[in-house]
Design a protein around this motif. Structure first.
Motif, PDB file in Angstrom:
ATOM      1  N   HIS A 171      58.800  22.211   1.263  1.00 30.77           N
ATOM      2  CA  HIS A 171      57.898  21.052   1.180  1.00 30.77           C
ATOM      3  C   HIS A 171      58.612  19.780   0.739  1.00 30.77           C
ATOM      4  N   ALA A 172      59.482  19.880  -0.272  1.00 28.06           N
ATOM      5  CA  ALA A 172      60.147  18.669  -0.764  1.00 28.06           C
ATOM      6  C   ALA A 172      61.045  18.081   0.318  1.00 28.06           C
ATOM      7  N   GLY A 173      61.918  18.913   0.872  1.00 26.31           N
ATOM      8  CA  GLY A 173      62.853  18.425   1.894  1.00 26.31           C
ATOM      9  C   GLY A 173      62.128  17.754   3.047  1.00 26.31           C
ATOM     10  N   LEU A 174      61.078  18.412   3.542  1.00 29.38           N
ATOM     11  CA  LEU A 174      60.395  17.908   4.737  1.00 29.38           C
ATOM     12  C   LEU A 174      59.524  16.694   4.424  1.00 29.38           C
ATOM     13  N   SER A 175      58.797  16.752   3.306  1.00 30.22           N
ATOM     14  CA  SER A 175      57.909  15.611   3.049  1.00 30.22           C
ATOM     15  C   SER A 175      58.716  14.385   2.630  1.00 30.22           C
ATOM     16  N   GLU A 176      59.851  14.588   1.956  1.00 28.44           N
ATOM     17  CA  GLU A 176      60.683  13.424   1.599  1.00 28.44           C
ATOM     18  C   GLU A 176      61.335  12.810   2.827  1.00 28.44           C
ATOM     19  N   LEU A 177      61.768  13.673   3.733  1.00 29.46           N
ATOM     20  CA  LEU A 177      62.330  13.164   4.994  1.00 29.46           C
ATOM     21  C   LEU A 177      61.268  12.346   5.737  1.00 29.46           C
ATOM     22  N   ALA A 178      60.053  12.876   5.728  1.00 24.92           N
ATOM     23  CA  ALA A 178      58.954  12.162   6.387  1.00 24.92           C
ATOM     24  C   ALA A 178      58.710  10.814   5.704  1.00 24.92           C
ATOM     25  N   ALA A 179      58.672  10.829   4.367  1.00 22.81           N
ATOM     26  CA  ALA A 179      58.389   9.589   3.631  1.00 22.81           C
ATOM     27  C   ALA A 179      59.464   8.545   3.896  1.00 22.81           C
ATOM     28  N   ILE A 180      60.719   8.991   3.893  1.00 16.68           N
ATOM     29  CA  ILE A 180      61.827   8.062   4.148  1.00 16.68           C
ATOM     30  C   ILE A 180      61.709   7.448   5.545  1.00 16.68           C
ATOM     31  N   ASN A 181      61.152   8.241   6.464  1.00 17.17           N
ATOM     32  CA  ASN A 181      60.934   7.729   7.815  1.00 17.17           C
ATOM     33  C   ASN A 181      59.595   7.008   7.962  1.00 17.17           C
ATOM     34  N   GLY A 182      58.955   6.747   6.815  1.00 16.88           N
ATOM     35  CA  GLY A 182      57.714   5.968   6.836  1.00 16.88           C
ATOM     36  C   GLY A 182      56.487   6.725   7.306  1.00 16.88           C
ATOM     37  N   LYS A 183      56.562   8.055   7.310  1.00 14.96           N
ATOM     38  CA  LYS A 183      55.406   8.848   7.777  1.00 14.96           C
ATOM     39  C   LYS A 183      54.488   9.181   6.596  1.00 14.96           C
ATOM     40  N   GLN A 184      53.206   9.177   6.860  1.00 15.98           N
ATOM     41  CA  GLN A 184      52.230   9.608   5.866  1.00 15.98           C
ATOM     42  C   GLN A 184      52.256  11.142   5.822  1.00 15.98           C
ATOM     43  N   VAL A 185      51.987  11.702   4.638  1.00 13.92           N
ATOM     44  CA  VAL A 185      52.171  13.153   4.492  1.00 13.92           C
ATOM     45  C   VAL A 185      50.900  13.846   3.972  1.00 13.92           C
ATOM     46  N   LEU A 186      50.490  14.871   4.691  1.00 20.46           N
ATOM     47  CA  LEU A 186      49.477  15.801   4.184  1.00 20.46           C
ATOM     48  C   LEU A 186      50.214  17.103   3.908  1.00 20.46           C
ATOM     49  N   CYS A 187      50.336  17.461   2.635  1.00 23.47           N
ATOM     50  CA  CYS A 187      51.209  18.580   2.257  1.00 23.47           C
ATOM     51  C   CYS A 187      50.372  19.794   1.862  1.00 23.47           C
ATOM     52  N   ASP A 188      50.780  20.925   2.400  1.00 26.25           N
ATOM     53  CA  ASP A 188      50.077  22.168   2.083  1.00 26.25           C
ATOM     54  C   ASP A 188      50.278  22.529   0.609  1.00 26.25           C
ATOM     55  N   LYS A 189      49.418  23.382   0.123  1.00 20.04           N
ATOM     56  CA  LYS A 189      49.570  23.857  -1.265  1.00 20.04           C
ATOM     57  C   LYS A 189      50.497  25.059  -1.256  1.00 20.04           C
ATOM     58  N   PRO A 190      51.168  25.402  -2.350  1.00 20.26           N
ATOM     59  CA  PRO A 190      51.425  24.565  -3.521  1.00 20.26           C
ATOM     60  C   PRO A 190      52.424  23.470  -3.178  1.00 20.26           C
ATOM     61  N   ILE A 191      52.529  22.481  -4.045  1.00 22.32           N
ATOM     62  CA  ILE A 191      53.367  21.336  -3.675  1.00 22.32           C
ATOM     63  C   ILE A 191      54.817  21.760  -3.435  1.00 22.32           C
ATOM     64  N   GLU A 192      55.327  22.615  -4.333  1.00 27.12           N
ATOM     65  CA  GLU A 192      56.709  23.102  -4.178  1.00 27.12           C
ATOM     66  C   GLU A 192      56.891  24.345  -5.045  1.00 27.12           C
ATOM     67  N   VAL A 193      58.115  24.858  -5.100  1.00 30.87           N
ATOM     68  CA  VAL A 193      58.363  26.051  -5.909  1.00 30.87           C
ATOM     69  C   VAL A 193      58.828  25.706  -7.331  1.00 30.87           C
ATOM     70  N   SER A 194      59.204  24.447  -7.565  1.00 28.43           N
ATOM     71  CA  SER A 194      59.650  24.074  -8.910  1.00 28.43           C
ATOM     72  C   SER A 194      59.154  22.670  -9.244  1.00 28.43           C
ATOM     73  N   LEU A 195      59.124  22.369 -10.540  1.00 24.33           N
ATOM     74  CA  LEU A 195      58.700  21.027 -10.954  1.00 24.33           C
ATOM     75  C   LEU A 195      59.735  19.982 -10.580  1.00 24.33           C
ATOM     76  N   GLU A 196      61.015  20.374 -10.600  1.00 24.45           N
ATOM     77  CA  GLU A 196      62.064  19.427 -10.221  1.00 24.45           C
ATOM     78  C   GLU A 196      61.826  18.937  -8.792  1.00 24.45           C
ATOM     79  N   LYS A 197      61.507  19.871  -7.916  1.00 24.47           N
ATOM     80  CA  LYS A 197      61.290  19.491  -6.518  1.00 24.47           C
ATOM     81  C   LYS A 197      59.991  18.701  -6.360  1.00 24.47           C
ATOM     82  N   ALA A 198      58.993  19.046  -7.166  1.00 26.35           N
ATOM     83  CA  ALA A 198      57.740  18.279  -7.127  1.00 26.35           C
ATOM     84  C   ALA A 198      58.002  16.842  -7.592  1.00 26.35           C
ATOM     85  N   ASP A 199      58.803  16.712  -8.647  1.00 24.11           N
ATOM     86  CA  ASP A 199      59.121  15.376  -9.165  1.00 24.11           C
ATOM     87  C   ASP A 199      59.900  14.556  -8.139  1.00 24.11           C
ATOM     88  N   SER A 200      60.771  15.247  -7.424  1.00 18.71           N
ATOM     89  CA  SER A 200      61.547  14.577  -6.390  1.00 18.71           C
ATOM     90  C   SER A 200      60.607  14.002  -5.320  1.00 18.71           C
TER      91      SER A 200
END
Lengths: 342, 374
Positions: free
Chosen positions: A81-110
């Motif tokens: 989720h982090a890798g893909l949604s951040e790539l999307a955000a950097i490319n200016g895409k809006q993101v609807l992310c499935d649950k759970p947000i990620e597997v760790s808080l570090e990745k969620a914070d990222s």
């Protein structure tokens, strides 16, 4: 008329959510379903064909970086989720992310940092927030129908998930690295998000226990239970499992006790009941599962087109995952965790 | 009706309280049931709600026993109850009651803290004892009670009688027949709006820590701890738990508790017990590898959902009366027949240990491992 929003679906790992999203995307007026990606060639090709999607790829970047795409739905396995949604955000895409947000808080914070910088909309796919029987319960709580909420018990008993519709194996759902947990995290993120949403409050202390009761060979738990103490005093207990068999599966109930009455929600029969001095009133909400995914998408579209925040944010996603991780830590160390734990 | 009245000033420290005039809740219609054989003479110590709702009417009903005396530190209350139920003597000091030679057994219906000293004194006077639940407020007290009964060779039974209910007898049969396969998890709950509603005139002691030991965990929690241990034929190995005062700010003891009990077999039981629940709730769900058993959920009934070709749901019939019959009759009979009581003090000491462990886990924030062996 406003232009349609072009949407791509990135990852089909959580097909329980991905496929109904695909279905609704292909039906909705406000959006165009123009791309789909998944690591499996067969799965991607079939899905594209079934829903008449023009572009499909086994490389997520092909969809995320496509200039024609306005927004993506990330339904790949959790640790992507982090890798893909951040790539999307950097490319200016809006993101609807499935649950759970990620597997760790570090990745969620990222994720949170990236969406702050890129100023895209990010919405968590916490479906309970659009379910009418849950909305009814929240309204009743807010109107003070049951007074102060003293305690809540959530019981969620489900079957072992299947990696694909016709598979018998749990696949990635039972892989620690990809899912970040098992039978507890799978539905507890929904249950915990609903608690925070009902109470407008945050958890102070967590005490949890996990086990492998039926599926002893998998590397993740198939059973979890935890008690949460909220800042304002409510005590909530959440049980979430993969260990129940039909016809009691799935079983998904919420019991809310207040100082003046109580509310029960039966998620499976879509029924919310209020018990108070006057007696018992039951509300039944007939709807199809696809209606829920349509409502999620409508909310996402509204958030994109207006200044309105999406109904569940990345912070909400982080908060639910923080609680689940605290339960795992509590279970592992045999002690109560006071939040924030890190 | 002839009635001899003995009374003395209480010197033992009071254990009952408040407004005796509103105490009598049950009328004594069954007073004249004929008694067969030797008639055991029973004394009732403490005449609050549980004595009047359960012990007195039940002992009036059984064969082979009659209530000879009652005792309560509030004289008016003791007198009123004795008159209402046609009981020969009343006392304000339980030691005077115990010194009646013709007395065979006593019911201890006092607040929890007094269970141990009164039971031990009764045993030492050679009286058999039926003590209300919970057995005591500490494990040490419970053990002293067990020892006292042993050294005096008297019967000691604890009034933890849920397992006599027909719905649970049938439920246990279903479990033991293997209809739902191997048990995986249990969810059990028991709650009402609090002792001040259950027993409006005398219930206030429930909130005083020194008299009650713990709150809802001892009052209601031990009932279902006892029940689940009996269902599973298994003992608790470790617990985590949370106890809290959620709505009764005036209370010195918890009004809500959740415990997660891990049994030696690996079965997990989630116990929820509450004094802040409107309307009241009770229910037990046992999840097995082949199906789920619901008892008392939401009303007094039984439901089994079994996974098989038709995924059927059944509602087995529940008989009006349990197989074992009236637990008070069984207590009288166990004295006469020199049998082990149905609910032993050793057994209920284990239920107490679980309740204490839940409280300790909440206090320390740690998993608590139970110590009792066997």
């Amino acid at each position: 008329m406003q232009e349609k929003i072009n949407i791509g679906v990135v990852g089909l790992d959580n097909w329980y959510h991905a496929l109904p999203y695909c279905q609704v995307l292909s039906e909705m007026e406000e959006v165009e379903f123009i791309g789909v990606s998944d690591e499996s060639y067969e799965r991607t090709k079939c899905t594209a064909k079934q829903y008449g999607v023009k572009k499909w790829s086994t490389d997520h970047r092909e969809i995320i970086e496509d200039a024609a795409i306005d927004a993506v739905i990330i339904t790949a396995c959790t640790n992507q989720h982090a890798g893909l949604s951040e790539l999307a955000a950097i490319n200016g895409k809006q993101v609807l992310c499935d649950k759970p947000i990620e597997v760790s808080l570090e990745k969620a914070d990222s994720i949170i940092q990236t969406i702050k910088k890129t100023e895209v909309k990010f919405m968590m796919s916490f479906t309970r927030r659009v379910k009418p029987h849950f909305i009814k319960a929240k309204e009743m709580i807010q109107k003070g129908k049951i007074g102060q909420v003293a305690c809540i018990m959530e019981t969620g008993r489900f079957l072992l998930p299947r990696s694909e519709p016709n598979s018998e194996e749990p696949g990635w759902y039972a892989e620690m690295a990809k899912a970040g947990g098992g039978g507890f995290v799978d539905h507890a993120v929904h249950q915990l998000d609903a608690l925070r949403w009902f109470l407008n409050d945050e958890v102070e202390q967590v005490l949890g226990y996990t086990s492998n009761l039926v599926y002893k060979e998998i590397e993740v738990e198939d059973y979890g239970i935890a008690t949460f103490k909220f800042n304002k005093g409510t005590v909530a207990t959440v049980e979430s499992t993969w260990t129940v068999v039909p016809p009691d599966a799935p079983c998904d109930r919420v019991e809310i006790q207040g100082t003046k009455g109580s509310i029960t929600i039966d998620e499976i029969s879509h029924r919310t009941t209020l018990y108070d001095r006057k007696g018992e009133v039951s509300y039944h909400f007939p709807f199809e599962d696809s209606d829920i995914f349509r409502k999620m998408l409508e909310n996402f579209v509204t958030a994109i087109r207006s200044d309105r925040p999406p109904l569940a944010s990345a912070w909400d996603g982080r908060a639910a995952t923080e609680l689940v991780l605290a339960v795992y830590q509590s279970a592992k160390e045999g002690r109560r965790i006071t939040l924030p734990a890190r | 009706m002839s009635k001899t009245v003995k009374k003395k000033i209480d010197t033992s420290g009071g254990y009952g309280i408040i407004d005796p005039e509103q105490e009598v809740m049950v009328t004594s219609n069954d007073r004249n049931v004929p008694k067969e054989g030797r008639v055991l003479k029973i004394g009732i110590i403490g005449v609050g709600a549980i004595a009047q709702r359960s012990h007195i009417p039940n002992f009036q009903k059984v064969n082979g026993a009659e209530i000879l005396a009652v005792c309560d530190p509030i004289e008016r209350k003791a007198k009123l109850v004795a008159e209402k139920w046609g009981i020969k003597y009343y006392f304000t000091n339980y030691k005077d009651l115990l010194s009646l030679d013709e007395l065979d057994a006593v019911s201890v219906c006092t607040p929890n803290y007094f269970h141990a000293p009164i039971t031990i004194d009764a045993c030492d006077k050679g009286k058999h004892v039926l003590c209300e639940k919970p057995i005591a407020t500490t494990l040490e007290d419970a053990q002293r009670m067990i020892d006292a009964a042993k050294r005096n060779k008297v019967k000691l039974e604890i009034g933890q009688f849920k397992k006599f209910m027909p719905v649970y007898e049938v439920g246990k049969e279903i479990l033991e027949e293997g209809l739902i396969g191997d048990v995986l998890t249990v969810r059990t709950k028991l709650g009402h709006s609090g002792p001040e509603d259950w027993s409006p005139t005398t219930g206030k002691w429930f909130f005083k820590k020194w008299k009650t030991g713990m709150g809802v965990l001892l009052d209601l929690g031990t009932k279902h701890i006892s029940l689940i241990r009996w269902f599973l034929n298994d003992e608790v190995e470790s617990v985590i738990g949370r106890v809290d005062i959620l709505t009764k700010a005036f209370s010195e003891v918890e009004d809500y508790a959740v415990g997660v009990l891990k049994f030696r077999s690996g079965i997990i039981c989630v116990l929820e017990t509450s004094w802040c629940t409107k309307p009241s709730f009770k229910g037990t769900e046992i999840v097995g590898t082949k199906g789920t058993l619901f008892m008392d959920y939401p009303n007094t009934r039984l439901e089994i959902r079994i996974a098989n070709k038709i995924n059927a749901t059944f509602h087995p019939e529940i008989p009006e009366e349990g197989k074992k019959g009236n637990p008070f009759q069984r207590f009288v009979d166990c004295i006469k027949e020199d049998r082990i009581p149905d609910v032993t003090a050793e057994d209920e000491k284990r239920s107490l240990e679980v309740a204490l462990a839940i409280s300790k886990s909440s206090e320390t924030g740690k998993t608590v491992h139970l110590l009792l062996d066997n």
